[in-house]
Scaffold this motif. Structure first.
Motif, PDB file in Angstrom:
ATOM      1  N   ASP A   1       0.816  -1.089  -0.004  1.00  0.00           N
ATOM      2  CA  ASP A   1      -0.299  -0.304  -0.290  1.00  0.00           C
ATOM      3  C   ASP A   1       1.255   1.338   0.058  1.00  0.00           C
ATOM      4  N   ASP A   2       1.809   1.318   0.662  1.00  0.00           N
ATOM      5  CA  ASP A   2       2.613   2.353   0.655  1.00  0.00           C
ATOM      6  C   ASP A   2       4.106   2.024   0.911  1.00  0.00           C
ATOM      7  N   PRO A   3       5.187   3.237   0.600  1.00  0.00           N
ATOM      8  CA  PRO A   3       5.979   2.960   0.104  1.00  0.00           C
ATOM      9  C   PRO A   3       7.534   2.584   1.825  1.00  0.00           C
ATOM     10  N   GLN A   4       6.706   2.814   2.557  1.00  0.00           N
ATOM     11  CA  GLN A   4       7.453   2.483   4.396  1.00  0.00           C
ATOM     12  C   GLN A   4       7.399   0.974   4.410  1.00  0.00           C
ATOM     13  N   GLN A   5       5.998   0.509   3.676  1.00  0.00           N
ATOM     14  CA  GLN A   5       5.894  -0.968   4.174  1.00  0.00           C
ATOM     15  C   GLN A   5       6.552  -1.451   2.857  1.00  0.00           C
ATOM     16  N   ALA A   6       7.023  -1.066   1.552  1.00  0.00           N
ATOM     17  CA  ALA A   6       7.713  -1.600   0.936  1.00  0.00           C
ATOM     18  C   ALA A   6       8.911  -1.842   1.265  1.00  0.00           C
ATOM     19  N   LEU A   7       9.235  -0.924   1.954  1.00  0.00           N
ATOM     20  CA  LEU A   7      11.018  -0.822   2.213  1.00  0.00           C
ATOM     21  C   LEU A   7      11.425  -1.637   3.482  1.00  0.00           C
ATOM     22  N   LYS A   8      10.442  -1.697   4.142  1.00  0.00           N
ATOM     23  CA  LYS A   8      10.507  -2.418   5.071  1.00  0.00           C
ATOM     24  C   LYS A   8      10.128  -4.030   5.293  1.00  0.00           C
TER      25      LYS A   8
ATOM     26  N   LEU B   1      13.225  -2.987  -5.139  1.00  0.00           N
ATOM     27  CA  LEU B   1      12.656  -2.665  -4.643  1.00  0.00           C
ATOM     28  C   LEU B   1      11.522  -0.704  -5.723  1.00  0.00           C
ATOM     29  N   ILE B   2      10.682  -1.143  -5.819  1.00  0.00           N
ATOM     30  CA  ILE B   2      10.164  -0.343  -6.662  1.00  0.00           C
ATOM     31  C   ILE B   2       9.122   0.339  -6.354  1.00  0.00           C
ATOM     32  N   LEU B   3       9.041   2.243  -6.177  1.00  0.00           N
ATOM     33  CA  LEU B   3       8.562   3.241  -5.541  1.00  0.00           C
ATOM     34  C   LEU B   3       8.084   3.651  -6.300  1.00  0.00           C
ATOM     35  N   PRO B   4       6.983   4.517  -5.706  1.00  0.00           N
ATOM     36  CA  PRO B   4       6.330   5.825  -7.349  1.00  0.00           C
ATOM     37  C   PRO B   4       6.876   6.583  -7.225  1.00  0.00           C
ATOM     38  N   PRO B   5       7.125   7.035  -8.514  1.00  0.00           N
ATOM     39  CA  PRO B   5       6.384   6.854  -9.724  1.00  0.00           C
ATOM     40  C   PRO B   5       6.566   5.629  -9.971  1.00  0.00           C
TER      41      PRO B   5
ATOM     42  N   ALA C   1       6.275   2.521  -9.824  1.00  0.00           N
ATOM     43  CA  ALA C   1       5.825   1.496  -9.958  1.00  0.00           C
ATOM     44  C   ALA C   1       4.041   1.599 -10.629  1.00  0.00           C
ATOM     45  N   PRO C   2       3.085   1.010 -11.172  1.00  0.00           N
ATOM     46  CA  PRO C   2       1.841   0.856 -12.288  1.00  0.00           C
ATOM     47  C   PRO C   2       0.468   1.624 -11.091  1.00  0.00           C
ATOM     48  N   ASP C   3      -0.115   2.781 -10.699  1.00  0.00           N
ATOM     49  CA  ASP C   3      -1.262   2.907 -10.248  1.00  0.00           C
ATOM     50  C   ASP C   3      -0.343   3.507  -8.845  1.00  0.00           C
ATOM     51  N   ASN C   4       0.583   4.330  -8.429  1.00  0.00           N
ATOM     52  CA  ASN C   4       0.567   5.057  -7.137  1.00  0.00           C
ATOM     53  C   ASN C   4       1.743   3.777  -6.475  1.00  0.00           C
ATOM     54  N   ASN C   5       1.434   2.544  -7.025  1.00  0.00           N
ATOM     55  CA  ASN C   5       1.932   1.446  -5.782  1.00  0.00           C
ATOM     56  C   ASN C   5       3.024   1.120  -5.384  1.00  0.00           C
ATOM     57  N   SER C   6       3.580   0.595  -4.459  1.00  0.00           N
ATOM     58  CA  SER C   6       4.708   0.078  -3.979  1.00  0.00           C
ATOM     59  C   SER C   6       5.021  -1.318  -4.572  1.00  0.00           C
ATOM     60  N   LEU C   7       5.598  -1.990  -4.764  1.00  0.00           N
ATOM     61  CA  LEU C   7       6.792  -3.093  -5.174  1.00  0.00           C
ATOM     62  C   LEU C   7       7.565  -3.890  -4.368  1.00  0.00           C
ATOM     63  N   VAL C   8       7.239  -4.352  -4.101  1.00  0.00           N
ATOM     64  CA  VAL C   8       8.754  -5.368  -4.390  1.00  0.00           C
ATOM     65  C   VAL C   8       8.716  -6.637  -4.587  1.00  0.00           C
ATOM     66  N   ARG C   9       9.492  -6.647  -5.676  1.00  0.00           N
ATOM     67  CA  ARG C   9       9.844  -7.795  -7.161  1.00  0.00           C
ATOM     68  C   ARG C   9      10.387  -8.691  -7.206  1.00  0.00           C
TER      69      ARG C   9
ATOM     70  N   PHE D   1       9.875 -15.180   3.570  1.00  0.00           N
ATOM     71  CA  PHE D   1       8.354 -15.017   3.583  1.00  0.00           C
ATOM     72  C   PHE D   1       7.879 -14.781   4.377  1.00  0.00           C
ATOM     73  N   THR D   2       7.114 -15.766   4.409  1.00  0.00           N
ATOM     74  CA  THR D   2       6.209 -16.153   5.643  1.00  0.00           C
ATOM     75  C   THR D   2       6.456 -15.273   6.831  1.00  0.00           C
ATOM     76  N   LYS D   3       8.252 -15.461   7.958  1.00  0.00           N
ATOM     77  CA  LYS D   3       8.140 -14.848   8.756  1.00  0.00           C
ATOM     78  C   LYS D   3       8.003 -13.019   9.440  1.00  0.00           C
ATOM     79  N   LEU D   4       8.159 -12.731   7.689  1.00  0.00           N
ATOM     80  CA  LEU D   4       8.107 -11.196   7.686  1.00  0.00           C
ATOM     81  C   LEU D   4       6.461 -10.656   7.822  1.00  0.00           C
ATOM     82  N   TYR D   5       5.878 -11.433   7.041  1.00  0.00           N
ATOM     83  CA  TYR D   5       4.302 -10.988   6.617  1.00  0.00           C
ATOM     84  C   TYR D   5       3.422 -10.273   8.075  1.00  0.00           C
ATOM     85  N   THR D   6       2.870  -8.862   7.727  1.00  0.00           N
ATOM     86  CA  THR D   6       2.504  -8.980   8.705  1.00  0.00           C
ATOM     87  C   THR D   6       1.007  -8.164   7.925  1.00  0.00           C
TER      88      THR D   6
END
Lengths: 391, 84
Positions: A332-339, A353-357, A359-367, A386-391
């Motif tokens: 949803d936001d760059p902070q979440q993606a960075l974390k 790590l891909i942050l706006p602008p 990434a499409p639709d103003n999303n943040s991506l971990v690719r 990935f399981t450990k880091l899921y919040t």
């Protein structure tokens, strides 16, 4: 605002997105061990953010071909294809690409970026129109700008939207080049090629398909989306890159149109640059042979891709629309993606790590980008983190 | 197209820009899209697609080179719509 002030403004705008994320971009890789492992600082990490889809960066055949080419022809051509830089290898690779796609001819460019710049910039001119998918790569945008043609965007993978925009063009649709990609680099989804071809035929337009991310990945022999769909004869121009599945640097365009050769006389990105080095051409030729015969590699790659996509979806991550070697986790936001990005790196996994602008639709991506060389042990470890880091 | 159409375009644009700008500022015609309204390139390009659909016109991305303010954008759309 003077020239340097503009640079400062651009830097400030980038920093404003998320100041603490700046270190995530251009992270130095200190040592590369294999197609899947490297060292960053004192960490041995799993590479889960490269475009090395078939895992051929250390293929012995490619290494040997490159070594032999350096010994035989030197480190560089020191000239353009139009001048002294057109060696036997360059011409042979062009013939091999034409054979591979069963097309009339191909042109080799010095980079994939230049393949799009040179092809698009040569094909269309001021007064023409380019209709491009809104998620197109920067090389497509830049090629369109270079051409001087009118640039119109259509909504990503939306054939209804494409048709609407072609209709609006009226008679100009017949001087329109539609540009799409086999696999899109941000979300990893594939173009609806059959539907797009039908529309382009209805409006008498031309179609350019960039197979940068789909070469080696889709189709029995790895031609890309054209082979997967069986529609190669319907696509006017195919571009691609050597820097992903072929593990070197360079680009190509193939076509059945006899006009392709004319690009050699008008395309500045082809003419005004040095040709690829002999080692680059030699390793690319060796990699192309491995790619053509790499059904087992594709099977391994897709097995890895399906497995990780399914696992991440089951954990609860929001992903791109379909499984593939590129798996985009949408946040949803760059902070979440960075974390998440930092958490993965702290656990010795490198992703993009891909942050706006960007990434499409103003999303943040971990690719994540998988490859055929990732082992089951590595995938199990990646899934655990990935399981450990899921919040 | 009459001036009232230009005013309508300006009004519509102002409403759309207010919904996507993160600046919190009230929109005026002379405002700079990037510096004052924080409209980045992708937001602007997506807005252009909406405008194309609203007015059933084609707005080439390269026509935006000279667009800096809200009024510049309104004039461009007015000009394209008028030329149809």
């Amino acid at each position: 605002m003077n020239l340097l002030d503009k640079l400062e403004a651009a830097a400030a705008a980038r920093k404003a997105v998320l100041p603490s994320a700046l270190s995530a971009f251009g992270i130095p890789i200190d040592e590369v061990y294999s197609a899947t492992e490297a060292r960053i600082g004192d960490r041995k990490i799993i590479l889960l953010g490269t475009n090395n889809y078939l895992g051929l960066t250390f293929a012995p055949e490619c290494l040997q071909a490159a070594h032999e080419a350096i010994d035989k022809e030197g480190t560089g051509t020191t000239g353009s294809r139009m001048a002294n830089g057109s060696y036997l290898g360059h011409r042979a690779l062009e013939q091999e690409f034409a054979d591979f796609y069963q097309c009339r001819a191909s042109i080799v460019f010095t980079t994939g970026y230049q393949a799009n710049l040179g092809t698009i910039g040569g094909l269309v001119n001021p007064g023409d129109v380019v209709l491009i998918d809104s998620d197109s790569h920067a090389s497509i945008y830049d090629g369109c700008k270079l051409s001087g043609a009118d640039i119109i965007r259509f909504r990503h993978n939306d054939v209804v939207d494409l048709e609407k925009r072609l209709r609006r063009l009226g008679d100009r649709s017949s001087s329109t080049l539609i540009i799409i990609e086999g696999i899109y680099s941000m979300l990893g989804d594939q173009a609806p090629l059959a539907d797009i071809i039908k529309i382009k035929n209805d409006y008498n337009a031309l179609l350019l398909l960039d197979e940068a991310h789909s070469l080696g990945v889709l189709g029995k022999t790895g031609q890309g989306l054209v082979e997967k769909t069986g529609l190669i004869k319907e696509v006017d121009f195919i571009t691609g890159t050597f820097s992903k599945s072929l593990c070197s640097i360079g680009g190509y365009c193939v076509s059945n149109h006899p006009h392709l050769d004319f690009l050699r006389y008008i395309s500045h990105p082809y003419i005004f640059t040095a040709s690829p080095s002999p080692a680059t051409i030699a390793s690319t030729r060796a990699a192309l042979k491995l790619l053509r015969n790499g059904e087992d590699l594709r099977q391994q790659l897709w097995g890895n891709a399906h497995r990780l996509y399914t696992t991440l979806r089951n954990i609860g991550y929001t992903l791109g629309p379909e499984p593939g070697p590129i798996i985009a986790i949408i946040l949803d936001d760059p902070q979440q993606a960075l974390k998440l990005w930092q958490g993965l790196l702290e656990n010795n996994i490198y992703v993009n790590l891909i942050l706006p602008p960007a990434a499409p639709d103003n999303n943040s991506l971990v690719r994540c980008s998988l490859n055929a060389a990732h082992t089951e042990e590595q995938i199990i470890y990646i899934e655990k983190i990935f399981t450990k880091l899921y919040t | 197209m009459s001036d009232s159409n230009y005013d309508e375009i300006l009004q519509l644009l102002s409403e759309r820009l207010a919904s996507i700008s993160t600046s919190g500022l009230a929109i005026t015609p002379e405002m700079n899209l990037i510096n004052q309204l924080a409209i980045d390139s992708i937001k602007l390009l997506n807005l252009i697609m909406e405008i194309e659909d609203t007015f059933d016109i084609s707005v080439p991305v390269n026509a935006l080179t000279d667009v800096q303010t809200v009024a510049d954008l309104a004039k461009l759309i007015h000009r394209i719509k008028s030329s149809q």
